[in-house]
Write a protein that holds these residues in place. Structure first.
Motif, PDB file in Angstrom:
ATOM      1  N   PHE A   1      33.735  48.067  41.619  1.00 27.58           N
ATOM      2  CA  PHE A   1      32.993  47.285  42.614  1.00 27.58           C
ATOM      3  C   PHE A   1      32.341  46.064  41.970  1.00 27.58           C
ATOM      4  N   GLN A   2      31.734  46.242  40.793  1.00 21.59           N
ATOM      5  CA  GLN A   2      31.109  45.122  40.100  1.00 21.59           C
ATOM      6  C   GLN A   2      32.129  44.065  39.701  1.00 21.59           C
ATOM      7  N   SER A   3      33.331  44.502  39.329  1.00 18.36           N
ATOM      8  CA  SER A   3      34.354  43.544  38.894  1.00 18.36           C
ATOM      9  C   SER A   3      34.744  42.579  40.004  1.00 18.36           C
ATOM     10  N   LEU A   4      34.557  42.977  41.262  1.00 19.85           N
ATOM     11  CA  LEU A   4      34.852  42.066  42.367  1.00 19.85           C
ATOM     12  C   LEU A   4      34.023  40.786  42.257  1.00 19.85           C
ATOM     13  N   GLY A   5      32.781  40.919  41.809  1.00 18.75           N
ATOM     14  CA  GLY A   5      31.888  39.771  41.744  1.00 18.75           C
ATOM     15  C   GLY A   5      32.121  38.858  40.562  1.00 18.75           C
ATOM     16  N   VAL A   6      32.899  39.320  39.574  1.00 24.02           N
ATOM     17  CA  VAL A   6      33.114  38.510  38.376  1.00 24.02           C
ATOM     18  C   VAL A   6      34.572  38.108  38.213  1.00 24.02           C
ATOM     19  N   VAL A   7      35.480  39.030  38.490  1.00 23.85           N
ATOM     20  CA  VAL A   7      36.883  38.825  38.133  1.00 23.85           C
ATOM     21  C   VAL A   7      37.715  38.258  39.284  1.00 23.85           C
ATOM     22  N   PHE A   8      37.462  38.683  40.527  1.00 23.67           N
ATOM     23  CA  PHE A   8      38.400  38.436  41.614  1.00 23.67           C
ATOM     24  C   PHE A   8      37.963  37.385  42.622  1.00 23.67           C
ATOM     25  N   GLY A   9      36.860  36.707  42.370  1.00 24.49           N
ATOM     26  CA  GLY A   9      36.413  35.714  43.332  1.00 24.49           C
ATOM     27  C   GLY A   9      37.386  34.564  43.495  1.00 24.49           C
ATOM     28  N   ASP A  10      37.993  34.126  42.393  1.00 20.95           N
ATOM     29  CA  ASP A  10      38.905  32.991  42.429  1.00 20.95           C
ATOM     30  C   ASP A  10      40.152  33.295  43.257  1.00 20.95           C
TER      31      ASP A  10
ATOM     32  N   LEU B   1      50.118  41.325  40.322  1.00 13.52           N
ATOM     33  CA  LEU B   1      50.222  42.780  40.403  1.00 13.52           C
ATOM     34  C   LEU B   1      51.064  43.359  39.267  1.00 13.52           C
ATOM     35  N   VAL B   2      52.322  42.951  39.185  1.00  8.95           N
ATOM     36  CA  VAL B   2      53.240  43.554  38.213  1.00  8.95           C
ATOM     37  C   VAL B   2      52.968  43.052  36.801  1.00  8.95           C
TER      38      VAL B   2
ATOM     39  N   LEU C   1      41.654  36.976  35.376  1.00 10.94           N
ATOM     40  CA  LEU C   1      41.669  38.436  35.481  1.00 10.94           C
ATOM     41  C   LEU C   1      41.883  39.075  34.107  1.00 10.94           C
ATOM     42  N   PHE C   2      42.765  38.459  33.295  1.00  8.97           N
ATOM     43  CA  PHE C   2      43.041  38.984  31.950  1.00  8.97           C
ATOM     44  C   PHE C   2      41.967  38.546  30.951  1.00  8.97           C
ATOM     45  N   ALA C   3      41.543  37.303  31.034  1.00  9.81           N
ATOM     46  CA  ALA C   3      40.559  36.794  30.069  1.00  9.81           C
ATOM     47  C   ALA C   3      39.198  37.455  30.240  1.00  9.81           C
ATOM     48  N   ASP C   4      38.870  37.908  31.453  1.00  8.70           N
ATOM     49  CA  ASP C   4      37.583  38.561  31.712  1.00  8.70           C
ATOM     50  C   ASP C   4      37.621  40.056  31.428  1.00  8.70           C
TER      51      ASP C   4
ATOM     52  N   ILE D   1      39.493  47.294  36.792  1.00  7.89           N
ATOM     53  CA  ILE D   1      40.157  46.104  37.336  1.00  7.89           C
ATOM     54  C   ILE D   1      41.401  46.501  38.121  1.00  7.89           C
ATOM     55  N   GLN D   2      42.147  47.469  37.629  1.00 12.42           N
ATOM     56  CA  GLN D   2      43.347  47.920  38.341  1.00 12.42           C
ATOM     57  C   GLN D   2      42.996  48.534  39.694  1.00 12.42           C
ATOM     58  N   ILE D   3      41.945  49.333  39.745  1.00 10.38           N
ATOM     59  CA  ILE D   3      41.524  49.958  41.013  1.00 10.38           C
ATOM     60  C   ILE D   3      41.086  48.890  42.010  1.00 10.38           C
ATOM     61  N   ALA D   4      40.251  47.950  41.563  1.00 10.65           N
ATOM     62  CA  ALA D   4      39.743  46.912  42.462  1.00 10.65           C
ATOM     63  C   ALA D   4      40.879  46.067  43.030  1.00 10.65           C
ATOM     64  N   PHE D   5      41.860  45.742  42.191  1.00 12.18           N
ATOM     65  CA  PHE D   5      42.945  44.873  42.658  1.00 12.18           C
ATOM     66  C   PHE D   5      43.859  45.589  43.644  1.00 12.18           C
ATOM     67  N   THR D   6      44.285  46.790  43.303  1.00 16.10           N
ATOM     68  CA  THR D   6      45.266  47.479  44.145  1.00 16.10           C
ATOM     69  C   THR D   6      44.664  48.013  45.444  1.00 16.10           C
ATOM     70  N   VAL D   7      43.384  48.385  45.442  1.00 20.97           N
ATOM     71  CA  VAL D   7      42.772  48.994  46.625  1.00 20.97           C
ATOM     72  C   VAL D   7      42.183  47.949  47.573  1.00 20.97           C
ATOM     73  N   VAL D   8      41.576  46.897  47.014  1.00 22.61           N
ATOM     74  CA  VAL D   8      40.866  45.923  47.857  1.00 22.61           C
ATOM     75  C   VAL D   8      41.553  44.564  47.868  1.00 22.61           C
ATOM     76  N   VAL D   9      41.744  43.975  46.714  1.00 22.96           N
ATOM     77  CA  VAL D   9      42.156  42.570  46.618  1.00 22.96           C
ATOM     78  C   VAL D   9      43.553  42.334  47.175  1.00 22.96           C
ATOM     79  N   PHE D  10      44.531  43.040  46.682  1.00 25.16           N
ATOM     80  CA  PHE D  10      45.925  42.787  47.048  1.00 25.16           C
ATOM     81  C   PHE D  10      46.194  42.977  48.537  1.00 25.16           C
ATOM     82  N   PRO D  11      45.841  44.111  49.148  1.00 24.96           N
ATOM     83  CA  PRO D  11      46.134  44.263  50.588  1.00 24.96           C
ATOM     84  C   PRO D  11      45.400  43.258  51.465  1.00 24.96           C
ATOM     85  N   CYS D  12      44.146  42.933  51.127  1.00 22.60           N
ATOM     86  CA  CYS D  12      43.394  41.973  51.954  1.00 22.60           C
ATOM     87  C   CYS D  12      43.990  40.566  51.866  1.00 22.60           C
TER      88      CYS D  12
END
Length: 591
Positions: A53-62, A103-104, A308-311, A320-331
């Motif tokens: 959940f915290q990684s959403l605020g730092v890694v995935f905003g862009d 993703l891959v 995503l990789f540099a952070d 990071i894998q959980i946040a991306f596959t569960v929230v980021v990618f489908p949305c």
């Protein structure tokens, strides 16, 4: 004692020679405790979900704010959309670009190539240096293999990995070429850290013109600059506090765009779901040169992936894998598909299509959330830049700047005030200088795709030497990466004169600074080695040197690492200090 004296008289060597011999022995006791000192830390499920959940605020905003400007940069002119199939083709490219690259390639493959928890281009270089002697400063001590995670792999002489290793180590020119490639990719990533805040904030604040069409663009620029100043002023609070503040905003943003995307699909045009069929990618390219040029805009859908990789040092891989596959990618898939459905029915509203596709009742609340999310989007690349600079410092490739560790629990969470204010100045200059997001987007795309290409090339020797992957898997990974990245690269090269030159200028300036500093570090090292007085020569001076044993422990301040060496009781120097060179390991050198 008599036996010892007779031995010394027989050999002609004194007790100090025994000291020299013992000083050069491997530190077996310490090595036993420190061998393979880094292991991926395991977290309880609840803690892992909290970190995700915290990684959403730092890694995935862009990645999350890309829908604000992607379709506008694909179709900058309203007359460019000929039919619905053209929109479906562009959407199909977005879908498969998101699948293959973030993703891959990154989430499931590149994230595993971390250097003891550190991510980014320099981390790949550091990892490679420990499996092949390609570092230009020969700073590997012979006991490092026991003390750290240096490679002890033995390759079959006829294997492809052994041939690649010999080829890389065979000539100084190749070592320098790899270093320059790494520095170039790093400098492009720093340029990305400058451009991301500018385009994200400017795109979000541009939504004001949807409700107030008469508002001048200069007002939007001023509002963007004020937001940027506020964003960079918050960085000193640290990643942990900032992530708790930003994560709820980004989470709400992703849920919002996912729901709005689903609503738009059912409301406007469900035929866009055909974009999941890859045949529409082929049909899109059959349209000719116009489709090829639009790739620069489509590529913006995967910007933020390199951050995503540099952070990675801020959060564990699993989070990071959980946040991306569960929230980021489908949305993201839902939002791009819903926005395409709206554009298919409203071809004259491509500019600010995200805001126009919103129901009137939620437009202003969505604007507020979008602006907040755009501010957060900048956090990913800002944090990435701090991490990159710290890694460059560890490997002697950047002038010394102040690094502040902002968390007692997580080593990778840092803040650099010097870099922070430099980034702010450059971001304001880019925002005020360009004023239009289309030109910034061209610059942004150039920086992103070049970092991705550097990562792809560095992953080839890492898969062979570090992971010992079969050559067929290496070819498959490289082919899947380049089949997406090469077309994007060819598209952004065409727009170098339309803003794409900006990251090249930034990269050139930082590359000169880094290379010159590294060259100076290398020359200093060579001078120190040339001027070094051996212990054997000192001990050869004999009793006239006046060495005496004193109780306690001595410490010597140096730019190198110092390791305590314990001598057995009764030895002339019961405690001694061992001067060790800094190993090519970002975790060891900065921990």
């Amino acid at each position: 004692m008599e036996t010892t004296s007779s031995t010394n008289e027989h050999t002609g060597r004194g007790t100090m020679w025994e000291l020299e011999r013992n000083l050069d022995q491997p530190m077996d006791a310490e090595a036993g405790r420190l061998r393979n000192m880094y292991r991926e830390k395991t977290y309880p499920t609840l803690v892992l979900l909290q970190l995700a959940f915290q990684s959403l605020g730092v890694v995935f905003g862009d990645l999350g704010t890309s829908p604000l400007y992607v379709f506008y940069n694909i179709f900058p002119g309203e007359s460019e959309i000929k039919d619905t199939e053209q929109v479906i083709g562009a959407l199909s490219l977005i879908i498969y670009s998101l699948t293959l690259i973030p993703l891959v390639k990154y989430v499931f493959i590149v994230l595993r190539a971390n250097d003891n928890g550190q991510g980014g281009t320099f981390a790949l270089y550091s990892l490679l240096c420990r499996h092949a002697k390609i570092n230009t400063i020969p700073n590997q001590h012979r006991t490092d293999e026991d003390l750290t995670t240096y490679s002890r792999h033995i390759y079959d002489e006829k294997s492809l990995a052994a041939k690649i290793k010999r080829w890389l180590e065979g000539h100084q020119f190749r070592k320098n070429a790899i270093l320059i490639l790494v520095l170039f990719g790093t400098c492009m990533a720093v340029g990305d850290g400058i451009l991301t805040p500018a385009i994200s904030v400017l795109s979000a604040t541009g939504g004001i013109q949807v409700e107030e069409p008469k508002m001048r663009n200069d007002v939007v620029v001023i509002v963007s600059v004020v937001i940027l100043i506020g964003l960079f002023s918050m960085q000193h609070f640290g990643t942990d506090k900032v992530s708790w503040l930003f994560a709820p905003i980004v989470f709400v943003w992703y849920i919002l765009i996912g729901i709005l995307g689903a609503v738009n699909i059912s409301k406007y045009d469900r035929s866009v779901l055909k974009a999941f069929n890859p045949v529409y990618v082929y049909r899109y390219f059959k349209r000719g040169k116009t489709s090829w040029v639009s790739l620069g805009g489509i590529m913006l859908s995967i910007t933020g992936t390199e951050a995503l990789f540099a952070d990675l040092s801020y959060f564990p891989v699993q989070a990071i894998q959980i946040a991306f596959t569960v929230v980021v990618f489908p949305c993201l898939l839902l939002q791009y598909t819903g926005q395409a459905a709206y554009i298919a029915q409203n071809r004259n509203s491509v500019v600010h299509a995200f805001y126009y596709s919103l129901p009137d009742s939620v437009r202003w609340p969505s604007f507020i959330v979008a602006t907040a999310a755009a501010v957060v989007a900048s956090q990913a690349t800002i944090s990435m830049t701090y991490s990159i600079i710290k890694q460059a410092l560890a490997l002697g490739c950047f002038p010394r700047v102040r690094i502040i560790h902002t968390s007692k629990k997580y080593l990778g969470q840092i803040y650099s005030p010097d870099i922070n204010w430099i980034l702010l100045i450059f971001c304001i200059a880019v925002t005020a200088g360009f004023k239009k997001q289309s030109q910034i987007a061209n610059a942004y795309g150039t920086a992103v795709i070049m970092v991705m290409l550097v990562t792809t090339f560095l992953m080839v020797p890492i898969m062979l030497l570090v992971w010992r992957s079969h050559w067929s898997l290496v070819i498959l990974f490289t082919a899947l990466s380049l089949v997406v990245e090469i077309p994007y690269f060819s598209a952004v090269v065409r727009k170098i004169d339309q803003g794409g030159w900006v990251p090249l200028v930034f990269a050139g300036a930082f590359l000169i600074i880094m290379y010159v500093w590294h060259y100076g570090t290398l020359k200093r090292y060579e001078f120190e080695m040339h001027s070094k007085v051996s212990m054997a020569w000192i001990l050869g001076l004999g009793p006239s040197l006046g060495l005496v044993r004193v109780p306690g422990m001595g410490l010597w301040r140096s730019s190198h690492l110092l390791a305590l060496h314990h001598q057995p009781p009764g030895h002339p120097l019961h405690f001694g200090l061992r001067l060790r060179e800094i190993p090519s390991c970002l975790h060891c050198a900065t921990g």
